[in-house]
Design an enzyme around this catalytic site. Structure first.
Site, PDB file in Angstrom:
ATOM      1  N   CYS A  97      52.300  51.222  50.670  1.00 41.59           N
ATOM      2  CA  CYS A  97      51.057  50.682  51.225  1.00 41.59           C
ATOM      3  C   CYS A  97      50.544  49.567  50.318  1.00 41.59           C
ATOM      4  O   CYS A  97      49.809  48.694  50.759  1.00 41.59           O
ATOM      5  CB  CYS A  97      50.002  51.771  51.313  1.00 41.59           C
ATOM      6  SG  CYS A  97      50.439  52.993  52.548  1.00 41.59           S
TER       7      CYS A  97
HETATM    8  O1  LIG Z   1      49.153  54.757  48.459  1.00 48.20           O
HETATM    9  C1  LIG Z   1      48.956  55.032  49.663  1.00 48.20           C
HETATM   10  C2  LIG Z   1      50.002  55.379  50.519  1.00 48.20           C
HETATM   11  C3  LIG Z   1      49.702  55.666  51.838  1.00 48.20           C
HETATM   12  N1  LIG Z   1      48.431  55.590  52.300  1.00 48.20           N
HETATM   13  C4  LIG Z   1      48.117  55.880  53.716  1.00 48.20           C
HETATM   14  C5  LIG Z   1      47.729  54.689  54.546  1.00 48.20           C
HETATM   15  C6  LIG Z   1      48.151  55.124  55.946  1.00 48.20           C
HETATM   16  O2  LIG Z   1      47.149  55.972  56.520  1.00 48.20           O
HETATM   17  C7  LIG Z   1      49.392  55.958  55.712  1.00 48.20           C
HETATM   18  C8  LIG Z   1      50.681  55.149  55.839  1.00 48.20           C
HETATM   19  O3  LIG Z   1      50.882  54.808  57.183  1.00 48.20           O
HETATM   20  P1  LIG Z   1      51.354  53.352  57.641  1.00 48.20           P
HETATM   21  O4  LIG Z   1      50.325  52.353  57.176  1.00 48.20           O
HETATM   22  O5  LIG Z   1      52.690  53.111  56.966  1.00 48.20           O
HETATM   23  O6  LIG Z   1      51.451  53.419  59.142  1.00 48.20           O
HETATM   24  O7  LIG Z   1      49.274  56.448  54.368  1.00 48.20           O
HETATM   25  C9  LIG Z   1      47.389  55.266  51.435  1.00 48.20           C
HETATM   26  O8  LIG Z   1      46.229  55.228  51.826  1.00 48.20           O
HETATM   27  N2  LIG Z   1      47.693  54.990  50.146  1.00 48.20           N
END
Ligand SMILES: O=c1ccn([C@H]2C[C@H](O)[C@@H](COP(=O)(O)O)O2)c(=O)[nH]1
Length: 321
Positions: free
Chosen positions: A150
């Site tokens: 992310c």
């Molecule tokens: O460090 C991180 C890793 C993941 N996510 C969250 C964001 C999203 O809700 C989800 C990942 O989903 P996508 O954006 O890949 O669809 O995990 C975070 O907030 N921080």
């Protein structure tokens, strides 16, 4: 678009909960309803005030916060991190998190230690605009893995004797992700400032999609209603030796000496306490948490109470059924 500035992570988190609930637009990636703000610039003016705790609405697991940042900085993608957060295992492919930040930071494409690179670049040219740690890698991240980073990248700027850090995230879950992401990024920020022997400046968190999942809306509303206490500042982090990998290995194993590095030592003890908790030795886990100086021990104790209350509620519900 939102722009928010706060001294501490608690104040920032509370303000973000309120703003995303109020202004967020409904959108459902992967069929999961969220409220989303596109474009956020969140600034933390004291990155040492990094720990989010808004009882009883939102408590963090400090052992996971500490484990995650040590795991990242050590360059690891090993599954020991799941001992500190079992939910992460669902994002693994073949038992490993393919989007793990650590190997990308410490050994990009098997070759480049970006952490050392930034440190050396800024030691030689403190005014540089090229101090970037890149995480998103299209070669790896378009393969259909469950875990896609992310965080796109981190940037560092030394200005007027202070180190400022900027992070850009393509996607950030306010409830589960943001508090832990702030914790990890600000430790990296402070570590770099210590290595460069400059003061800690502001931490800037830029997010494209800042969102709250529908199942967290009630919790976020409770946070937004709770009078905000500023997070207390963690004591200054002692700059680690340049040979970070060996040093962090000792911290993770609980072998960092207290007299040389009280904060790193305490972080190792937080992990040790949580291992004891997981192994069922709750008395000794709690005693170790209580013996720690500073707020990490206090937060760990609160987390154990939260876990105990949750277990009690679950077993009571099971007995009623
Ligand atoms: O460090 C991180 C890793 C993941 N996510 C969250 C964001 C999203 O809700 C989800 C990942 O989903 P996508 O954006 O890949 O669809 O995990 C975070 O907030 N921080």
């Amino acid at each position: 678009m939102i722009t928010l500035t706060a001294t501490s992570a608690n104040e920032l988190f509370t303000a973000v909960c309120g703003q995303v609930l109020e202004q967020g637009h409904r959108t459902s990636p992967r069929g999961q309803l969220t409220k989303e703000i596109l474009g956020a610039h969140l600034t933390l003016t004291n990155p040492r005030q990094r720990f989010v705790a808004v009882p009883p609405a939102r408590l963090l697991n400090p052992a996971f916060a500490v484990a995650e940042v040590l795991w990242i900085l050590a360059g690891s993608d090993e599954p020991w991190i799941f001992d500190f957060n079992r939910n992460l295992a669902q994002y693994a492919d073949d038992g490993r998190l393919r989007g793990a930040y650590g190997p990308r930071i410490r050994l990009w494409r098997g070759e480049i230690d970006q952490l050392t690179g930034v440190r050396e670049l800024l030691r030689h040219d403190p005014d540089s605009r090229q101090a970037v740690i890149q995480l998103y890698d299209p070669q790896l991240d378009t393969q259909g893995n469950r875990d896609v980073p992310c965080t796109l990248n981190y940037r560092f700027f030394v200005r007027a004797g202070q180190l400022h850090m900027h992070t850009t995230m393509r996607s950030n879950d306010v409830w589960l992700g943001l508090p832990y992401d702030l914790f990890a990024a600000t430790i990296l920020h402070e570590l770099m400032a210590g290595w460069l022997d400059v003061d800690l400046g502001s931490y800037h968190h830029h997010v494209d999609s800042l969102h709250l999942y529908a199942h967290d809306w009630d919790g976020a509303a409770e946070v937004a209603r709770t009078p905000t206490a500023a997070s207390t500042a963690m004591p200054p982090l002692v700059a680690p030796p340049d040979d970070l990998t060996r040093f962090l290995g000792a911290v993770i194993a609980g072998e960092a000496p207290m007299d040389a590095d009280p904060i790193w030592h305490a972080m190792g003890q937080v992990l040790e306490s949580y291992r004891r908790w997981n192994s069922g030795d709750r008395t000794s886990a709690t005693a170790l948490a209580d013996s720690l100086d500073g707020d990490l021990g206090v937060h760990l104790h609160a987390w154990y109470e939260h876990l105990t209350a949750r277990t009690h509620v679950t077993s009571t519900k099971a007995a009623i059924r």
